[in-house]
Write an enzyme that holds these catalytic residues in place. Structure first.
Site, mmCIF file in Angstrom:
data_model
loop_
_atom_site.group_PDB
_atom_site.id
_atom_site.type_symbol
_atom_site.label_atom_id
_atom_site.label_comp_id
_atom_site.label_asym_id
_atom_site.label_seq_id
_atom_site.Cartn_x
_atom_site.Cartn_y
_atom_site.Cartn_z
ATOM 1 N N GLN A 135 11.111 44.526 41.195
ATOM 2 C CA GLN A 135 9.880 43.757 40.985
ATOM 3 C C GLN A 135 10.246 42.506 41.913
ATOM 4 O O GLN A 135 9.231 41.769 42.477
ATOM 5 C CB GLN A 135 9.738 43.074 39.295
ATOM 6 C CG GLN A 135 8.821 42.217 39.029
ATOM 7 C CD GLN A 135 7.677 42.803 39.042
ATOM 8 O OE1 GLN A 135 7.133 43.729 38.650
ATOM 9 N NE2 GLN A 135 6.604 42.397 39.799
ATOM 10 N N CYS A 267 4.243 39.691 36.664
ATOM 11 C CA CYS A 267 4.750 40.891 37.117
ATOM 12 C C CYS A 267 3.888 42.057 36.358
ATOM 13 O O CYS A 267 3.963 43.163 36.555
ATOM 14 C CB CYS A 267 6.278 41.352 36.654
ATOM 15 S SG CYS A 267 6.850 41.008 34.930
ATOM 16 N N ARG A 295 4.618 46.710 44.433
ATOM 17 C CA ARG A 295 5.522 47.478 43.915
ATOM 18 C C ARG A 295 5.825 48.805 44.570
ATOM 19 O O ARG A 295 7.178 49.036 45.063
ATOM 20 C CB ARG A 295 5.276 47.632 42.390
ATOM 21 C CG ARG A 295 5.231 46.549 41.516
ATOM 22 C CD ARG A 295 6.856 46.110 41.211
ATOM 23 N NE ARG A 295 7.945 47.071 41.111
ATOM 24 C CZ ARG A 295 8.015 47.324 39.668
ATOM 25 N NH1 ARG A 295 7.457 46.842 38.569
ATOM 26 N NH2 ARG A 295 8.911 48.378 39.353
HETATM 27 N N1 CP Z 1 6.254 45.176 36.108
HETATM 28 C C1 CP Z 1 6.591 46.129 35.502
HETATM 29 O O1 CP Z 1 7.609 46.766 35.684
HETATM 30 O O2 CP Z 1 5.499 47.061 34.837
HETATM 31 P P1 CP Z 1 5.881 48.403 34.160
HETATM 32 O O3 CP Z 1 6.841 47.844 32.911
HETATM 33 O O4 CP Z 1 4.712 48.939 33.646
HETATM 34 O O5 CP Z 1 6.763 49.296 34.774
HETATM 35 N N1 NVA Z 2 10.302 40.884 31.155
HETATM 36 C C1 NVA Z 2 9.303 42.021 30.910
HETATM 37 C C2 NVA Z 2 9.105 42.746 32.199
HETATM 38 C C3 NVA Z 2 8.380 43.917 32.049
HETATM 39 C C4 NVA Z 2 8.013 44.443 33.318
HETATM 40 C C5 NVA Z 2 10.249 43.086 30.061
HETATM 41 O O1 NVA Z 2 11.411 43.118 30.288
HETATM 42 O O2 NVA Z 2 9.721 43.360 28.968
#
Ligand code: CP
Ligand code: NVA
Length: 308
Positions: A135, A267, A295
């Site tokens: 990310q 994200c 990504r």
């Molecule tokens: N931002 C991200 O990692 O998304 P996912 O959890 O959908 O993979």
């Molecule tokens: N901070 C979040 C990011 C998800 C992509 C988690 O860890 O759930």
């Protein structure tokens, strides 16, 4: 034979290594948009171990492998049951006899470190409780595209200082950018992360500042970044967090304090009406969908570097 390399945290990279990954990501993106990539990962397989849900990570890695001529194997949480059905070292030992690379999404960061230790093939961290380097890489690519440079750029992170924030802190400071993190007391960056980011910033000319006031963080910022108030694995705290975080919502009023050309980043997945409002997520300053697309391009650079 060269020694295997892993991709576990941006904090392990030098500024040059990070910049060359970003250059490669931009090249692969350009190549893909102008007709396609070379099959540099022909006949290579990426094993993808998930212990948590995913949209972006799963699909962007799968498509990234396909673009480079290889393919990816999705392994659902209930199959391997990492560390429960079988120990983490044994999973690494066995899986790395079948595949050319492993991508793992885990709870404890130590699990991805152990996988890397016992695997014969490169291991990529697809999110742990501590960091989300894929990310972070995509975020830097996005900032570069919109702002031309990360050096000198002011990034304001608003909300829970979590795994995504940690990777952002390492990445932004490595490239000489300035990160302001505004989070409530008790939800700020851990001292170890702050120490490492400050060490990096001292060498790059970047900076990291923590504060509780979101308006101060956002003031004249070039990038406003937020993420969920409750990360995966913290569901039992969701009600408590929902009481603490509302002043940290990224909405039109907060955004007005930022630079008029500021971009908004998240994200994803977004919890609309909580950490971000619809008008901001869907508004003219939103970079959310380019960020999500990136990504795939960022990870293709990691795959090319580690698996080719
Ligand atoms: N931002 C991200 O990692 O998304 P996912 O959890 O959908 O993979
Ligand atoms: N901070 C979040 C990011 C998800 C992509 C988690 O860890 O759930």
């Amino acid at each position: 034979m060269h020694t295997k390399q892993d991709f576990l945290s941006l904090s392990n990279l030098t500024a040059n290594e990070l910049s060359s990954l970003l250059t490669l990501a931009a090249e692969l993106k350009h190549q893909w948009k102008s007709g396609g990539n070379q099959p540099i990962l022909k006949n290579k397989t990426l094993g993808m171990v998930f212990t948590k849900p995913s949209l972006r990570t799963r699909v962007s890695f799968e498509m990234g492998m396909r673009h480079l001529g290889g393919h990816a194997l999705y392994i659902a949480p209930e199959e391997i049951q990492l560390g429960k059905r079988e120990s983490v070292p044994d999973v690494a030992r066995v899986l790395s006899r079948y595949v050319d690379g492993i991508m793992a999404r885990v709870f404890a960061h130590a699990d991805v470190v152990t996988l890397a230790q016992y695997s014969r093939v490169p291991v990529i961290n697809g999110l742990s409780d501590d960091t989300h380097p894929c990310q972070g890489l995509a975020d830097l690519l996005t900032i570069l595209e919109y702002k031309g440079s990360v050096k000198g750029c002011t990034v304001a992170y608003v909300g829970d200082a979590n795994n995504v924030t940690n990777s952002l802190a390492f990445g932004v400071t490595l490239l000489g950018g300035h990160l302001r993190v505004s989070a409530p007391e008790g939800y700020q960056l851990r001292p170890g992360v702050v120490a490492r980011a400050n060490e990096i910033a001292a060498a790059s000319g970047g900076s990291l500042v923590q504060m509780t006031d979101p308006r101060a963080a956002v003031e004249n910022a070039d990038v406003v970044y937020t993420d969920t108030w409750t990360s995966m694995g913290q569901e039992a705290e969701a009600a408590q967090r929902a009481k603490v975080f509302p002043p940290y919502q990224v909405n039109a009023t907060l955004l007005r304090g930022a630079h008029k050309d500021a971009i908004v980043m998240h994200c994803l997945p977004a919890h609309r009406g909580q950490e971000i409002t619809d008008d901001v997520a869907d508004g003219p300053q939103s970079a959310l969908w380019d960020q999500a697309e990136n990504r795939m391009h960022a990870q293709k650079a990691v795959l090319a570097k580690l698996l080719a």
